[in-house]
Scaffold this motif. Sequence first.
Motif, PDB file in Angstrom:
ATOM      1  N   LEU A 310       0.830  -1.209   0.000  1.00  0.00           N
ATOM      2  CA  LEU A 310       0.000   0.000   0.000  1.00  0.00           C
ATOM      3  C   LEU A 310       0.861   1.254   0.000  1.00  0.00           C
ATOM      4  O   LEU A 310       0.580   2.221  -0.724  1.00  0.00           O
ATOM      5  N   LEU A 311       1.915   1.265   0.809  1.00  0.00           N
ATOM      6  CA  LEU A 311       2.788   2.434   0.878  1.00  0.00           C
ATOM      7  C   LEU A 311       3.437   2.726  -0.472  1.00  0.00           C
ATOM      8  O   LEU A 311       3.562   3.885  -0.880  1.00  0.00           O
ATOM      9  N   ILE A 312       3.840   1.682  -1.184  1.00  0.00           N
ATOM     10  CA  ILE A 312       4.434   1.876  -2.514  1.00  0.00           C
ATOM     11  C   ILE A 312       3.410   2.499  -3.454  1.00  0.00           C
ATOM     12  O   ILE A 312       3.701   3.460  -4.181  1.00  0.00           O
ATOM     13  N   GLY A 313       2.193   1.965  -3.449  1.00  0.00           N
ATOM     14  CA  GLY A 313       1.163   2.478  -4.350  1.00  0.00           C
ATOM     15  C   GLY A 313       0.800   3.927  -4.069  1.00  0.00           C
ATOM     16  O   GLY A 313       0.682   4.740  -4.986  1.00  0.00           O
ATOM     17  N   PHE A 314       0.646   4.271  -2.810  1.00  0.00           N
ATOM     18  CA  PHE A 314       0.297   5.651  -2.448  1.00  0.00           C
ATOM     19  C   PHE A 314       1.428   6.621  -2.800  1.00  0.00           C
ATOM     20  O   PHE A 314       1.174   7.749  -3.230  1.00  0.00           O
ATOM     21  N   ALA A 315       2.673   6.194  -2.621  1.00  0.00           N
ATOM     22  CA  ALA A 315       3.806   7.095  -2.840  1.00  0.00           C
ATOM     23  C   ALA A 315       3.983   7.469  -4.308  1.00  0.00           C
ATOM     24  O   ALA A 315       4.625   8.488  -4.621  1.00  0.00           O
ATOM     25  N   MET A 316       3.430   6.692  -5.228  1.00  0.00           N
ATOM     26  CA  MET A 316       3.582   6.994  -6.651  1.00  0.00           C
ATOM     27  C   MET A 316       2.856   8.276  -7.057  1.00  0.00           C
ATOM     28  O   MET A 316       3.255   8.957  -8.005  1.00  0.00           O
ATOM     29  N   VAL A 317       1.767   8.618  -6.365  1.00  0.00           N
ATOM     30  CA  VAL A 317       0.938   9.751  -6.785  1.00  0.00           C
ATOM     31  C   VAL A 317       1.661  11.090  -6.652  1.00  0.00           C
ATOM     32  O   VAL A 317       1.684  11.885  -7.607  1.00  0.00           O
ATOM     33  N   PRO A 318       2.260  11.431  -5.494  1.00  0.00           N
ATOM     34  CA  PRO A 318       2.963  12.724  -5.432  1.00  0.00           C
ATOM     35  C   PRO A 318       4.147  12.805  -6.391  1.00  0.00           C
ATOM     36  O   PRO A 318       4.431  13.877  -6.941  1.00  0.00           O
ATOM     37  N   ILE A 319       4.820  11.672  -6.615  1.00  0.00           N
ATOM     38  CA  ILE A 319       5.930  11.677  -7.575  1.00  0.00           C
ATOM     39  C   ILE A 319       5.406  11.966  -8.980  1.00  0.00           C
ATOM     40  O   ILE A 319       5.968  12.781  -9.731  1.00  0.00           O
ATOM     41  N   ARG A 320       4.311  11.315  -9.332  1.00  0.00           N
ATOM     42  CA  ARG A 320       3.714  11.505 -10.664  1.00  0.00           C
ATOM     43  C   ARG A 320       3.243  12.945 -10.859  1.00  0.00           C
ATOM     44  O   ARG A 320       3.504  13.558 -11.907  1.00  0.00           O
ATOM     45  N   ALA A 321       2.559  13.501  -9.862  1.00  0.00           N
ATOM     46  CA  ALA A 321       2.079  14.887  -9.963  1.00  0.00           C
ATOM     47  C   ALA A 321       3.254  15.851 -10.079  1.00  0.00           C
ATOM     48  O   ALA A 321       3.179  16.851 -10.810  1.00  0.00           O
ATOM     49  N   GLY A 322       4.344  15.567  -9.368  1.00  0.00           N
ATOM     50  CA  GLY A 322       5.532  16.410  -9.470  1.00  0.00           C
ATOM     51  C   GLY A 322       6.124  16.412 -10.870  1.00  0.00           C
ATOM     52  O   GLY A 322       6.530  17.459 -11.389  1.00  0.00           O
ATOM     53  N   ALA A 345      -2.126  -0.826  -9.904  1.00  0.00           N
ATOM     54  CA  ALA A 345      -2.065  -2.252  -9.577  1.00  0.00           C
ATOM     55  C   ALA A 345      -2.148  -2.474  -8.076  1.00  0.00           C
ATOM     56  O   ALA A 345      -2.896  -3.331  -7.593  1.00  0.00           O
ATOM     57  N   THR A 346      -1.373  -1.705  -7.316  1.00  0.00           N
ATOM     58  CA  THR A 346      -1.321  -1.931  -5.875  1.00  0.00           C
ATOM     59  C   THR A 346      -2.596  -1.461  -5.172  1.00  0.00           C
ATOM     60  O   THR A 346      -3.209  -2.215  -4.416  1.00  0.00           O
ATOM     61  N   ILE A 347      -3.014  -0.216  -5.428  1.00  0.00           N
ATOM     62  CA  ILE A 347      -4.188   0.312  -4.738  1.00  0.00           C
ATOM     63  C   ILE A 347      -5.461  -0.405  -5.191  1.00  0.00           C
ATOM     64  O   ILE A 347      -6.323  -0.740  -4.373  1.00  0.00           O
ATOM     65  N   GLY A 348      -5.591  -0.672  -6.476  1.00  0.00           N
ATOM     66  CA  GLY A 348      -6.789  -1.345  -6.973  1.00  0.00           C
ATOM     67  C   GLY A 348      -6.962  -2.722  -6.371  1.00  0.00           C
ATOM     68  O   GLY A 348      -8.031  -3.066  -5.836  1.00  0.00           O
ATOM     69  N   VAL A 349      -5.923  -3.547  -6.451  1.00  0.00           N
ATOM     70  CA  VAL A 349      -6.007  -4.908  -5.920  1.00  0.00           C
ATOM     71  C   VAL A 349      -6.169  -4.894  -4.403  1.00  0.00           C
ATOM     72  O   VAL A 349      -7.019  -5.594  -3.837  1.00  0.00           O
ATOM     73  N   LEU A 350      -5.362  -4.077  -3.725  1.00  0.00           N
ATOM     74  CA  LEU A 350      -5.353  -4.117  -2.268  1.00  0.00           C
ATOM     75  C   LEU A 350      -6.595  -3.486  -1.645  1.00  0.00           C
ATOM     76  O   LEU A 350      -6.949  -3.826  -0.506  1.00  0.00           O
ATOM     77  N   THR A 351      -7.268  -2.599  -2.340  1.00  0.00           N
ATOM     78  CA  THR A 351      -8.522  -2.068  -1.803  1.00  0.00           C
ATOM     79  C   THR A 351      -9.523  -3.190  -1.577  1.00  0.00           C
ATOM     80  O   THR A 351     -10.141  -3.300  -0.512  1.00  0.00           O
ATOM     81  N   VAL A 352      -9.675  -4.047  -2.574  1.00  0.00           N
ATOM     82  CA  VAL A 352     -10.604  -5.171  -2.439  1.00  0.00           C
ATOM     83  C   VAL A 352     -10.130  -6.133  -1.352  1.00  0.00           C
ATOM     84  O   VAL A 352     -10.917  -6.605  -0.519  1.00  0.00           O
ATOM     85  N   ILE A 353      -8.828  -6.417  -1.329  1.00  0.00           N
ATOM     86  CA  ILE A 353      -8.292  -7.377  -0.358  1.00  0.00           C
ATOM     87  C   ILE A 353      -8.421  -6.847   1.068  1.00  0.00           C
ATOM     88  O   ILE A 353      -8.847  -7.568   1.980  1.00  0.00           O
ATOM     89  N   VAL A 354      -8.058  -5.582   1.282  1.00  0.00           N
ATOM     90  CA  VAL A 354      -8.133  -5.007   2.632  1.00  0.00           C
ATOM     91  C   VAL A 354      -9.579  -4.947   3.114  1.00  0.00           C
ATOM     92  O   VAL A 354      -9.876  -5.245   4.277  1.00  0.00           O
ATOM     93  N   LEU A 355     -10.510  -4.586   2.236  1.00  0.00           N
ATOM     94  CA  LEU A 355     -11.918  -4.570   2.632  1.00  0.00           C
ATOM     95  C   LEU A 355     -12.422  -5.978   2.940  1.00  0.00           C
ATOM     96  O   LEU A 355     -13.271  -6.162   3.829  1.00  0.00           O
ATOM     97  N   THR A 356     -11.913  -6.972   2.229  1.00  0.00           N
ATOM     98  CA  THR A 356     -12.243  -8.362   2.562  1.00  0.00           C
ATOM     99  C   THR A 356     -11.759  -8.695   3.972  1.00  0.00           C
ATOM    100  O   THR A 356     -12.474  -9.317   4.763  1.00  0.00           O
TER     101      THR A 356
END
Length: 428
Positions: A310-322, A345-356
């Motif tokens: 999850l941390l890897i997936g979230f960290a991509m967004v500020p880098i991309r916006a920069g 890939a990370t946020i999409g898959v893990l959202t379903v898994i974490v909610l499970t």
Amino acid sequence: MHSPGNRPRARLRAVAGRYREARQSLRTPTSAQSRRGLDWTNFFVADVQTGFGTFVAFYLAHLGWSQGNVGLALAVGTIAGVLSQIPGGALADAVKWKRGLVALGIVMVGTAALILALKPDLPWVFLAEVLQGSTGGVITPAIAAISLGLVGRKAMSLRTGRNYRFSAGGNALTAGLMGVAGTYLSDRAIFFSAAALCIPALIALSTIRGEEIDYAKARNAVAGKETVNFARALDLAKNRRLVLFAGSLMLFQLANASLLPLVGENLAKSDSNGTPLWMSGLIVAPQIVVALLAPWVGFHSEKRGRRPLLLIGFAMVPIRAGILAITAFYPFLLAAQILDGISGATIGVLTVIVLTDLTAGTGLFNLAIGAVGALNGVAAAISTSTTGFLFQHFGARIGFLPLAVVGAAATGLVWVFLSETKPEKYED
């Protein structure tokens, strides 16, 4: 002792071994026909939906719409999605005919595509966005319910990764084909193609065997429990980790939702040689990454836990916006989209898994997906509606910086407050 030349081969054999292990662990009593049917349902549903979002922004910009009006049109669809999420999740929990919900959503998307192709006027575009947006509350929880009902919690991580692989593959292939159609035929051909793809989507859906979808498992309920207790819905709001996860996702969507549509609008307006083919390249690149990474995200979420990924997936967004704030040079736009593929890939898959994980035994799994989807939709609507005006008045360099800050805040929230959700033992 291995020579240096043999080390890469040893690594490749180890990777192949882990892949075989993942494939074997995915096998369940569910028939191969239903598993393949779910694979191709994800593929073709993604095909049908590819014509929306970024292509709509690009299409409307080519028709002379202002950035503000494009943002409002996208926001209308997002708001419709928000309003449909919780009822759609509740329906996916309550209704036994999960495939019927997916079929309804597919037909609605096809109708919206035809409207965009034939009547791209303001009221009709808004109607099309309402129809397409509403399907998010129907299709997404219903496919999650079918997946969980077929394989159970133990195999859900790998099943979700596989769902995202086929979905991303459908997005990538169709985005490329629609880019070619838009370039060499017309922009309207993009939406005619989306409508035509409803037919194979419905055929694939029909091959999933309804009797193999366990009703209790599909809701993440205790085995054999046939009734839905919506009176316990407020218990979801008392789940601290669920609330923290939902808040993190809202910040993620606030930063991420408008990035690619804004790039698409700028590409259509500022590049005299810009075509739908260029835009399709920006859509295809992250989908290829998602197709490659999604099964491994599911696999490694079982081996290493959810939180590190999850941390890897979230960290991509500020880098991309920069990156987008610094340059509009096309190769850098592609690089930014590759980062989007990693986070997707990370946020999409893990959202379903974490909610499970967080709804185990409640029987309200799909309602939780709907509630989190609604919150994400609110964040996405705010993002797409406000950033269009922000960019219109201050330009791209200033506009992308607040999105980078919000993305960094989402990453920090996960880092500081969200604990690991993977259970030590599965009960089903």
